[in-house]
Design an enzyme around this catalytic site. Sequence first.
Site, PDB file in Angstrom:
ATOM      1  CB  SER A  15      33.053  18.921 -15.678  1.00 41.03           C
ATOM      2  OG  SER A  15      31.860  19.545 -15.241  1.00 41.03           O
ATOM      3  CD  GLU A  16      31.756  23.836 -10.787  1.00 39.22           C
ATOM      4  OE1 GLU A  16      32.545  24.792 -10.758  1.00 39.22           O
ATOM      5  OE2 GLU A  16      30.546  23.953 -10.544  1.00 39.22           O
TER       6      GLU A  16
END
Lengths: 218, 227
Positions: A47-48
């Site tokens: 997840s960024e």
Amino acid sequence: MKRMNRQMMAYRLAQDIPDGAYVNLGIGLPTLVANCLPPDREIILQSENGLLGMGPAPKAGQEDPDLINAGKQSVTLLPGGCFFHHADSFAMMRGGHIDICVLGAFQVAANGDLANWHTGAPDAIPAVGGAMDLAVGARQTFVMMELMARDGSSKLVKQCTYPLTGLACVSRIYTDVAIFELSGGRAGVIELVDGLTFDELCSMTDLPLIDAREGASA
Amino acid sequence: MINKIMASAAEAVSDIGDGSTIMIGGFGAAGMPDQLIDALIDQGAKDLTVINNNAGNGDRGLAALIREGRVRKIICSFPRQSDSQHFDARYRAGQIELELAPQGNLAARIQAAGAGLGAIFTPTGYGTDLARGNEVREIDGVMHVLEYPLHADFALIQAFKGDRWGNLVYRKAARNFGPIMAMAARCAIAEVSETVELGDLDPEVVVTPGVFVQRLVCVPSALEAAA
């Protein structure tokens, strides 16, 4: 024709993610893929906002405001997962360490150009997030979208009319009626839903598609 | 003796002047230094340029700073969200300037500033409206665009624990922009849930070395405040 619903699209896409893959799922439609990953494969979600080994949503009452995904929804971390800062997170993407990213799209061109961040409408507030980094950095960019826009036009196009996110970056498109593989500037059809013919699909997209289904004569 | 721990959030933000450029940590509400921002609102600084990933969520933190009309310009990657109503209203009224940057370029430009680099070439954004006019260069067969570092006068960040030398550890995904913003600002101010003695933080797990942090304030964490 038996159109796939969004859950079916997510399930179908998930079957093509191999064991051991590092994957980033974009916000919106692609998030559904997380719940469809084959349980016999070890697939690591990035997840960024700084998570590797992202797990499913927590049980009600177990939410932690410091543990969220890119869409700001509560998530969990799997054993073996870890946290890192934003520069490391985008080094993972841009540096080619993420095997597959799955993004939504407004339009994809047959040459792989992607438009998914801005409609260009004068009153719209643009927002890009990490889409441009994923588009250029992931080893493969898959798009998940309904083939037809609400106005009945095809979202697979000869040339994008919306502002671009990345150039020639999309390799596959999973839609509600067909799966496309893009290479050499052309769109090949590798799967069709039951009840839809190749010729009907060509007329829906108004593009010179290639029949790349198993057993199809080239 | 070095002691970067300040008595209050108000003291920590007291010298932030009108027109300052301020990095604010956080991704949505995770890592948002709400108490430093509340102190900044009370202090009154205006015409601020803010660098954050978003443009405020809900009614607290950066959203409150925007609601109060203190932000002249925002540099961010993802302003528009279901709960960005205060930004949306100011933007549509023409009261706030928006500079949109791809998220990874935002992070890389912040990191470049902290690392003393003159600029970076990045493939992200090439051929798009967000890199229009940037110098381009082909490197190993891939087109790149030139992006300049993002510096700031102050960084306001949230961390979990810190000591009087400024060493920091974070909590879960609240880490996000904190470590790189601390590096990039002339004065980095961290609000922490707990201050500890020198040596209590395992040197193997310190995330932000104290040299990057100028001030700390101990505040009750949001989790405790909610309890």
